[in-house]
Design a protein around this motif. Structure first.
Motif, mmCIF file in Angstrom:
data_model
loop_
_atom_site.group_PDB
_atom_site.id
_atom_site.type_symbol
_atom_site.label_atom_id
_atom_site.label_comp_id
_atom_site.label_asym_id
_atom_site.label_seq_id
_atom_site.Cartn_x
_atom_site.Cartn_y
_atom_site.Cartn_z
ATOM 1 N N ALA A 18 0.834 -1.216 0.000
ATOM 2 C CA ALA A 18 0.000 0.000 0.000
ATOM 3 C C ALA A 18 0.859 1.254 0.000
ATOM 4 C CB ALA A 18 -0.917 -0.009 1.228
ATOM 5 N N GLN A 21 2.550 1.924 -3.331
ATOM 6 C CA GLN A 21 1.627 2.551 -4.296
ATOM 7 C C GLN A 21 1.619 4.073 -4.145
ATOM 8 O OE1 GLN A 21 -2.119 0.519 -3.489
ATOM 9 N NE2 GLN A 21 -1.877 -0.800 -5.278
ATOM 10 N N CYS A 51 -9.414 -6.041 -1.312
ATOM 11 C CA CYS A 51 -8.192 -5.348 -0.867
ATOM 12 C C CYS A 51 -6.980 -5.868 -1.632
ATOM 13 C CB CYS A 51 -7.978 -5.543 0.635
ATOM 14 S SG CYS A 51 -9.200 -4.714 1.655
ATOM 15 N N HIS A 54 -6.951 -4.364 -4.990
ATOM 16 C CA HIS A 54 -6.588 -2.949 -4.875
ATOM 17 C C HIS A 54 -5.074 -2.787 -4.671
ATOM 18 C CE1 HIS A 54 -7.405 1.257 -3.559
ATOM 19 N NE2 HIS A 54 -6.372 1.044 -2.757
ATOM 20 N N LEU A 55 -4.479 -3.726 -3.932
ATOM 21 C CA LEU A 55 -3.046 -3.627 -3.621
ATOM 22 C C LEU A 55 -2.168 -4.235 -4.712
ATOM 23 C CD1 LEU A 55 -3.292 -4.565 0.192
ATOM 24 C CD2 LEU A 55 -2.849 -2.295 -0.770
ATOM 25 N N ALA A 305 -4.284 -1.968 5.597
ATOM 26 C CA ALA A 305 -3.268 -1.533 4.631
ATOM 27 C C ALA A 305 -3.888 -0.640 3.559
ATOM 28 C CB ALA A 305 -2.600 -2.751 4.002
ATOM 29 N N VAL A 306 -5.072 -1.012 3.091
ATOM 30 C CA VAL A 306 -5.743 -0.199 2.062
ATOM 31 C C VAL A 306 -6.031 1.201 2.612
ATOM 32 C CG1 VAL A 306 -7.924 0.046 0.790
ATOM 33 C CG2 VAL A 306 -6.686 -2.138 0.764
ATOM 34 N N GLY A 309 -2.899 3.308 2.917
ATOM 35 C CA GLY A 309 -2.522 3.851 1.608
ATOM 36 C C GLY A 309 -3.396 5.048 1.240
#
Ligand code: FAD
Length: 384
Positions: A18, A21, A51, A54-55, A305-306, A309
């Motif tokens: 995350a 990113q 998630c 997304h990661l 984590a999401v 980020g």
């Protein structure tokens, strides 16, 4: 900006992905020389799969996810189906499937996705020091690492948690022992595309399909804490606890390998609201250690984590970003821990009358109520 990530488990590797990113450099430190997962597999529910997508790690779910299309409860003693239904309506509604995955595979692929050579193994943090300029991690081998912030994903027995909270927390025994492992999938035990759970006497036996035609299995038995563990008697012990249970349960006990079966006394930690102190944030089990009764501990670490980020996407001011992370996560994380605790007590016969009422309900269940509960948990995540 450089982050020190403590722990290369699900939480640590999700946090590293995350932050990368957001263009933040990360140094990852892991206490052990080689990660040996405590459990054989985990179910990554749809919120966790979202998630992982997304990661940038959705490919791991595609490769490892087992074909869990249906769900059923069966009477442990008679083997009779109490309820059985397709998970398709749930998957359609929440927009993503659940993925039961081998834990070793998941952790290994998450480390590889980050870059195995970029993880510093055999680095056990023992102390944290913070200044206005940054944060330092002191390791038991006498070395020190410096960064601008620290994400402590060092698990349920976190060392950094004491620094963040200013006190140590005791883990709470949840009242049952869990044995888990992997066996070859066998239709004589349960349908190959179904999460099947046998229940009775406050105990349960469950199989979930993971990749490569394997079942993840677990047995839960309410027992006092601290009983002696002995692999040599493991099968006999299970045969005793599940004496008189249906054929598929006996077949499962016959099929398992005691050498690769884990025995875990299940604990959680009383939820708390403070995940952050200055430039240091707790993430995953260090922040919210749960019983596995709703299969959300690892998913919750991925959600953390999401959100972390997203917080750094909004601001590069470290303390503001970490405060935003804390305020978006603590209620959700607490909710999952308490939900799991409640489920744990019903499943494991804390009050047998309540547990018996649940068994009776299961016989009337068409799937709608169970899926409504699962949906509520899933859509409460940061990605809906
Ligand atoms: P951990 O996985 O504990 O990783 C912490 C890492 O930090 C470890 O690698 C450790 O070696 C390292 N570390 C520890 N101390 C230090 C130190 N001092 N310095 C440096 N490194 C350190 N979750 C689900 O989502 N679905 C499930 O179906 C599910 N089933 C479960 C079944 C069981 C039986 C159990 C026990 C748990 C289950 N969970 C499940 C929960 C899930 O396993 C955890 O929530 C998840 O592993 C938490 O990840 P983490 O990275 O925060 O912590």
């Amino acid at each position: 900006m450089k982050a020190l990530i403590i722990g290369a488990g699900i939480g640590g590797m999700a946090a590293a992905a995350a932050l990368r990113q957001q263009g933040i450099e990360c140094d990852v430190f892991e206490a052990v020389k080689e990660i040996k997962p405590v459990g054989a597999a985990i179910s990554v529910w749809s919120n966790g799969v979202k998630c992982m997508n997304h990661l940038g790690m959705g490919h791991i779910m595609d490769e490892l996810g087992g074909p869990m299309r249906n769900m059923a409860y069966q009477d442990g003693k008679t083997g009779q189906v109490m309820t059985q239904f397709s998970l398709k309506p749930l998957i359609d509604e929440v927009g993503e499937r659940p993925c039961p995955v081998s834990r070793a595979g998941l952790q290994s692929m998450m480390v590889d996705s980050w870059g195995r050579d970029s993880v510093q193994f055999d680095k056990r943090i023992e102390r944290v020091e913070e200044t206005e300029q940054g944060v330092s991690a002191y390791f038991t081998d006498g070395t020190v690492a410096h960064g601008d912030l620290m994400i402590a994903a060092d698990g349920a027995r976190s060392v950094v948690r004491g620094y963040v909270l200013g006190m140590e927390l005791e883990r709470r025994y949840a009242g049952y022992v869990n044995w888990n492992g992997l066996v070859a999938a066998d239709a004589l035990i349960a349908p190959l595309d179904q999460w099947t759970t046998f229940v009775g006497e406050g105990k349960r036996v469950s199989v979930m399909p993971i990749s490569d035609q394997r079942f993840y299995f677990f047995f839960d038995v309410p027992l006092p804490v601290g009983l002696e563990e002995n692999r040599a008697t493991l099968k006999d012990d299970l045969k005793g606890y599940f004496a008189g249970w249906a054929d598929p349960v006996q077949k499962l006990i016959d099929a398992l390998d005691p050498e690769t079966t884990n025995r875990i006394e299940i604990h959680d930690v009383e939820p708390f609201d403070t995940f952050v102190k200055g430039r240091v944030a707790l993430l995953g089990d260090s922040a919210h250690s749960t019983t596995p009764d709703i299969g959300q501990g690892g998913c919750s670490a991925m959600e953390d984590a999401v959100v972390l980020g997203m917080a750094f996407a909004d601001t590069q001011d470290i303390e503001s970003a970490l405060q935003a992370y804390q305020s978006k996560r603590h209620e959700r994380a607490k909710d999952l821990v308490l939900k799991a605790r409640k489920r744990c007590d019903v499943t494991h016969g804390k009050n047998m009358k309540v547990t018996q009422a649940w068994y009776d309900e299961l016989k009337q269940e068409q799937g709608d109520n169970i899926m409504a509960g699962l949906k509520e948990t899933i859509i409460g995540g940061p990605l809906g």
